[in-house]
Enzyme design. Structure first.
Site, PDB file in Angstrom:
ATOM      1  N   LEU A 251      60.477  -2.550 -19.531  1.00 14.15           N
ATOM      2  CA  LEU A 251      61.745  -1.927 -19.920  1.00 14.15           C
ATOM      3  C   LEU A 251      62.006  -0.730 -19.011  1.00 14.15           C
ATOM      4  O   LEU A 251      61.108   0.087 -18.810  1.00 14.15           O
ATOM      5  CB  LEU A 251      61.688  -1.415 -21.369  1.00 14.15           C
ATOM      6  CG  LEU A 251      61.683  -2.425 -22.511  1.00 14.15           C
ATOM      7  CD1 LEU A 251      61.521  -1.689 -23.835  1.00 14.15           C
ATOM      8  CD2 LEU A 251      62.970  -3.230 -22.538  1.00 14.15           C
ATOM      9  N   HIS A 252      63.213  -0.623 -18.476  1.00 13.53           N
ATOM     10  CA  HIS A 252      63.532   0.570 -17.689  1.00 13.53           C
ATOM     11  C   HIS A 252      65.013   0.927 -17.705  1.00 13.53           C
ATOM     12  O   HIS A 252      65.376   2.025 -17.334  1.00 13.53           O
ATOM     13  CB  HIS A 252      63.065   0.406 -16.239  1.00 13.53           C
ATOM     14  CG  HIS A 252      63.907  -0.570 -15.454  1.00 13.53           C
ATOM     15  ND1 HIS A 252      63.762  -1.926 -15.561  1.00 13.53           N
ATOM     16  CD2 HIS A 252      64.912  -0.365 -14.568  1.00 13.53           C
ATOM     17  CE1 HIS A 252      64.634  -2.524 -14.763  1.00 13.53           C
ATOM     18  NE2 HIS A 252      65.347  -1.600 -14.156  1.00 13.53           N
TER      19      HIS A 252
END
Length: 372
Positions: free
Chosen positions: A210-211
């Site tokens: 996730l980013h």
């Protein structure tokens, strides 16, 4: 001599240009009058991009590093443009080749075009339709001034046609990221991640990345998403190579679970080892959806749109969205063994870079002969 300046600004760019460099060197070895100059804009500093990264992917050290650094979008764009303008004046090229959709792609395209240098865009024509993404702006601006477009899919071709690009400037060649994946698949490295002292069990764990701001910037939403992931993954470990930006937020929130394992960011060969052997990948990355499709690994994308729809229509990917409540039905389907198999995507066969270099020679060699 066809002189090509190749631009790379961030880690994914290098994975896309590695096979192009190999294909140019191969063409040179059989007498083709072609050469390249590799420019690292320094857009991202990545400690994993040390000499070993270049060595692993067979990339020569860049001829120059512009060391443009970070800062705001505007500062970074300005730094890259000023430094690349000087570089291009000192080392003129017949063609500037850009890849992907990072800030360097757009900034160097503008400089090249204003210097009356031909611009070639590899991975052209992909669109998410989401103008809140900086990458979408980069794609649109770059493609608006590109001379020749090298595309990964028929969907990208159609996007360019709709924008008024003539057919003879669109070159459907495939995906250089997949060239890199297929040429390295036998060399993947087991990062030796231990769970309670035991090695990871093949097809018995999840990989999570996730980013994107839509997923990690709102604390409550991130908390809910992480809870939905924990609740929906049965009793399997979830391996999370954590982006430094996300790590700080997770730390502040105190998100912990005995099946959730945070690990340091991994090298390309290590990361793809754990992806290849995972039960599934949960991600908000575009590039990973391409790699999982080719490796036949189920992929759940936590985004509301994608610029790579072929990974859904032909591959193993599904677009879940950013609402945590939407995740459960997809994970239920996966855990029940009902996930789609996916199939082959046209021209994602490991030979894209060779096609690119062949086309570049066909396009530009006659012009060189006329000029001489």
């Amino acid at each position: 001599m066809l002189k090509i300046t190749i631009i790379a600004g961030a880690r994914p760019n290098f994975m896309k240009i590695a096979p192009i460099i190999k294909a140019i060197e191969k063409a040179k070895s059989v007498g083709e009058v072609i050469d390249f100059r590799l420019i690292h804009t320094g857009q991202h500093y990545d400690k994993k991009m040390s000499g070993s990264f270049f060595e692993q992917l067979g990339i020569p050290e860049p001829h120059a590093n512009l060391e443009a650094g970070g800062g705001s979008q505007a500062e970074q764009t300005a730094n890259i443009m000023m430094r690349f303008e000087k570089e291009l004046q000192e080392n003129p090229a017949g063609v500037v080749l850009v890849v992907g959709d990072v800030t360097s792609t757009m900034a160097c395209s503008i400089v090249a075009k204003k210097s009356n240098t031909q611009v070639v865009h590899v991975e052209a024509g992909i669109r998410s339709g989401d103008l809140s993404m900086p990458e979408e702006i980069n794609r649109m601006v770059t493609d608006s001034i590109t001379d020749h477009f090298f595309t990964t899919s028929e969907i990208a071709n159609e996007n360019l046609r709709k924008a008024g690009v003539e057919e003879e400037r669109i070159h459907f060649v495939g995906n250089t990221m997949i060239d890199t994946l297929l040429s390295n698949i036998e060399n993947f490295i087991d990062p030796q991640i231990k769970i309670n002292g035991e090695n990871l069990e093949e097809k018995n764990y999840f990989v999570l990345t996730l980013h994107r701001p839509a997923n990690v910037d709102e604390e409550e939403k991130l908390k809910d998403m992480m809870q939905a992931i924990i609740d929906g993954t049965g009793d399997l470990p979830v391996i999370f190579p954590v982006h430094p930006r996300t790590a700080k937020i997770l730390q502040n929130l105190g998100i912990e679970h005995n099946r959730l394992h945070y690990v340091e960011p991994l090298s390309y060969l290590e990361f793809n080892y754990i992806v290849k052997n995972a039960k599934a990948v949960i991600t908000d990355s575009g590039g990973i959806t391409e790699e999982t499709t080719v490796m036949g690994v189920p992929c759940l994308t936590l985004r509301d749109n994608t610029e790579r729809p072929e990974t859904i229509t032909m591959g193993t990917n599904e677009l879940v969205g950013t609402d945590p409540k939407k995740l459960k039905p997809y994970l239920d389907k996966l855990m029940a063994g009902e996930w789609k198999k996916g199939g082959e995507i046209p021209l994602w066969d490991g030979k894209t870079a060779e096609r690119i270099v062949e086309r570049l020679l066909e396009i530009y060699q006659p012009k060189l002969e006329v000029r001489s």
